[in-house]
Design an enzyme around this catalytic site. Structure first.
Site, PDB file in Angstrom:
ATOM      1  CG  HIS A 258      -2.241  -0.963   0.909  1.00 12.20           C
ATOM      2  ND1 HIS A 258      -2.243  -2.236   1.469  1.00 12.20           N
ATOM      3  CD2 HIS A 258      -3.222  -0.883   0.152  1.00 12.20           C
ATOM      4  CE1 HIS A 258      -3.290  -2.872   1.038  1.00 12.20           C
ATOM      5  NE2 HIS A 258      -3.840  -1.907   0.337  1.00 12.20           N
ATOM      6  CB  CYS A 578      -9.735  -1.569  -9.138  1.00 11.29           C
ATOM      7  SG  CYS A 578     -10.090  -2.575  -7.890  1.00 11.29           S
TER       8      CYS A 578
HETATM    9  C1  PEP Z   1      -6.398  -4.999  -4.704  1.00  6.43           C
HETATM   10  O1  PEP Z   1      -6.218  -5.899  -3.936  1.00  6.43           O
HETATM   11  O2  PEP Z   1      -5.778  -5.217  -5.958  1.00  6.43           O
HETATM   12  C2  PEP Z   1      -6.840  -3.724  -4.296  1.00  6.43           C
HETATM   13  C3  PEP Z   1      -7.338  -2.888  -5.464  1.00  6.43           C
HETATM   14  O3  PEP Z   1      -7.176  -3.401  -3.235  1.00  6.43           O
HETATM   15  P1  PEP Z   1      -5.901  -2.832  -2.268  1.00  6.43           P
HETATM   16  O4  PEP Z   1      -4.800  -2.608  -3.234  1.00  6.43           O
HETATM   17  O5  PEP Z   1      -6.459  -1.542  -1.717  1.00  6.43           O
HETATM   18  O6  PEP Z   1      -5.774  -3.991  -1.321  1.00  6.43           O
END
Ligand code: PEP
Ligand code: MG
Length: 650
Positions: A258, A578
């Protein structure tokens, strides 16, 4: 991001760690200045330092050149506090939780030592073991508990006093704050001071955990600086002001963690996992962060500096050229429209989203609303923020994902409200994450749904559920949503007609493999390839040491993406990607070929993905995807993707 480029070589072993300043979420030590720079002080004037190059993971493109700024922990301030006898038990429980969390951090730190050279392990290992023992059933922890029960003081005060008492006992009266030691050798005194400092260090760790203390302060960040530190938590990244920073580089972190996502979102050139950098960088150093090549140069030689400056100019020109695409449609050569939306981590990104020409927000990560604050936001605050974002999108759709807490996100307000568990012994990635937490803490879920529904009068909104693994979770979430709708209607609140769609993240193998059943329950799918790759490949997405194994192009991940996409399309449910794959233009032909027509990514990637969309035809993409999906070898898939030639394939 370009996973198909050969990864920059990275040494597997780590530079010796200075205990207490290594891991994300761990303190650097009490008394560290608000703005202490990384590493030891600069050499005296005139003593120029030689150029040093550090290979790392390129996580956010662009080149930044500037003076080094190292952010240290904010000093730990605990006020002495008395408590009522009736509160003693609760206070002891707080203490137990903080001790367990501290032990867990130490265990993790111990685990990391395995990659250190032997002599470093020999030096640091016993120290960490000693820390762990101090937090076991030791005199120290017994004293902490006794001080709460008998002295009726807060856990923080008890920890401080217990550690200080032992530290003073180790030092002895003559080496205490006022005395000089006449009886012991210099070495003996140094050793005593070191041992006393170790006890204080362990106390600081427990107190920081008790107080859920924010990791760092970035308020003094000078304009034009390069931030260099050993590790950066997502919550820290959320505090950065991208207009003041020209680059970020850390020793730790992975491509799709993240922190990396936040840095890309902020548009700051960044390199993570640059081993040994934090130790080497000093105030006064000039650093180059090459966020495409994945390297950091300290004190560049004149020729290196000149080349980097040329790189900065070339990158700016490229951005200008891409900016011209803003007004052109995201349409393939054969006329197929493709939806390109932006992910939003913090409202500061809104101008970037507008500049990029994204058609709405495909993933609004709500976590920022809960980060870097002591208490939970109330309904009014949530409505105001959501409304501001929806209005800024001026009629373009906004997909709001409800809080996706995971222990990595370390959100203090949730810990302080006792809403999230500590995971001293279990694997938090498999714990009470995402929708699981919200279904257990329904108040928290209802609070967000209420705010989203109220804000949805300002523009088109969809609601997205994170970390779904079962059909039952979707049904339970829908029931909560319906209950909230009824309550709002009773309150006389106006709600949009139709109500916002309720969709799910497909980001676990469990969800992907039950996509056919889930597609009947959910209104739409958003495929989260970041977690999907992590859970499929059993590799922590933020682990720099295993970055080479974390590969969303692994055929297992691609097959899950394909299966989930086809399941949604069969029942005509919208499906998008996404995760970070969506923002990699090299992967656009493959994803289009798998049937995907909607992508949400960090805003800065939109122009380049649009360029990729405009350069291909769907037939060629379908043939290409067919070829890729027949492969079982990851490297072969990378080669195919790197060599994809839209012209030749048509
Ligand atoms: C993912 O896991 O691909 C996602 C878009 O959610 P995050 O990156 O916020 O965990
Ligand atoms: Mg996810």
């Amino acid at each position: 991001m370009n996973r198909t480029d050969p990864p920059a070589p990275r040494p597997r072993s780590r530079a010796p760690a200075r205990v207490g300043e290594k891991a994300a979420g761990e303190e650097a030590g009490q008394g560290a200045g608000q703005q202490a720079a990384a590493g030891p002080p600069a050499p005296p004037d005139g003593a120029a330092r030689a150029e040093q190059v550090f290979a790392g993971i390129a996580v956010s493109e662009g080149i930044g050149i500037g003076p080094v700024f190292g952010a240290a922990e904010p000093p730990l301030q605990t006020k002495r506090r008395k408590i009522q006898a009736a509160d003693a038990e609760a206070e002891r429980n707080r203490l137990e939780r903080a001790i367990a969390k501290s032990r867990h951090q130490l265990t993790k730190l111990r685990g990391r030592l395995a990659v250190l050279p032997e002599e470093s392990q020999a030096e640091i290992g016993p120290l960490i073991d000693a820390y762990g023992q101090m937090l076991g059933s030791s005199r120290l922890t017994q004293d902490m508990r006794a001080r709460i029960s008998n002295g009726l003081v807060s856990a923080e005060t008890a920890v401080f006093d217990a550690c200080e008492a032992i530290a003073q006992a180790i030092l002895g009266p003559e080496d205490g704050p006022n005395g000089e030691d006449g009886n012991h050798s210099k070495e003996e005194r140094a050793s005593r001071r070191r041992r006393a400092e170790e006890v204080r260090e362990i106390g600081r760790r427990v107190r920081r955990n008790l107080m859920n203390q924010p990791f760092r302060s970035f308020t003094n960040l000078p304009a034009g600086a390069v931030l260099i530190c050993e590790s950066l938590r997502p919550a820290d990244a959320a505090l950065l002001d991208p207009s003041r920073l020209v680059g970020v580089a850390t020793d730790e972190g992975g491509l799709e963690g993240h922190t990396a996502i936040m840095l890309r979102a902020l548009g700051v050139p960044a390199v993570l996992g640059a081993n040994g950098l934090g130790e080497a960088a000093r105030p006064g150093d000039i650093a180059i962060v090459d966020g495409r090549g994945g390297k950091v140069v300290l004190n560049p030689a004149p020729a290196t500096l000149a080349a980097a400056r040329r790189g900065v100019t070339a990158y700016a020109r490229e951005r200008q050229r891409l900016a011209r695409l803003r007004r052109l449609p995201a349409e393939t050569g054969c006329g197929q429209r493709v939806e390109l939306q932006a992910n939003l981590e913090i409202p500061a990104e809104l101008p970037l989203i507008a500049q990029a020409g994204a058609q709405g927000i495909g993933l609004l990560r709500s976590e920022f609303l809960f980060m870097n604050r002591d208490s939970l936001p109330d309904e009014a605050a949530l409505v105001e923020t959501y409304r501001g974002i929806i209005e800024a999108m001026a009629g373009d759709p906004v997909t709001i994902r409800v809080l996706d807490w995971s222990s990595e996100k370390d959100i203090e307000a949730l810990g302080a409200a006792g809403l999230v568990p500590d995971y001293p012994d279990l694997n938090p990635a498999f714990g009470l994450r995402g929708i699981r937490l919200l279904l257990r803490r329904v108040d928290l879920f209802e609070l967000q749904l209420t705010a989203i529904l109220r804000a949805s009068m300002s523009g088109p909104v969809r609601i997205l559920l994170p970390m779904v693994t079962t059909v039952a979770e979707v049904r339970a979430a829908r029931e909560v949503l319906e209950r909230v709708v009824r309550r709002l209607r009773r309150r006389g609140e106006r709600l949009p007609e139709p109500l916002p769609a309720l969709g799910i993240m497909v980001e676990t193998p469990g969800a992907a493999l039950s996509a056919d059943a889930l597609a009947l329950e959910a209104d739409f799918f958003a495929i989260g390839t970041n977690d999907l790759a992590m859970y499929t490949l059993a590799v922590d997405r933020a682990d720099a040491d295993l970055a080479d194994l974390y590969d969303p192009l692994h055929p297992a991940v691609l097959r899950l993406v394909q299966f989930a996409t086809e399941a949604a399309l069969r029942v005509r449910k919208p499906v998008s990607v996404c995760g970070e794959m969506a923002g990699n233009p090299l992967l656009t032909p493959l994803l289009l070929g798998l049937g995907l027509r909607s992508f949400s990514m960090n805003a800065t990637s939109v122009p380049r993905v649009k360029q990729a969309v405009r350069g291909v035809e769907i037939d060629a993409c379908v043939r290409f995807a067919h070829t890729v999906m027949q492969q079982s070898d990851v490297q072969r898939i990378h080669d195919l993707i790197a060599r994809f030639d839209p012209g030749a394939a048509i």
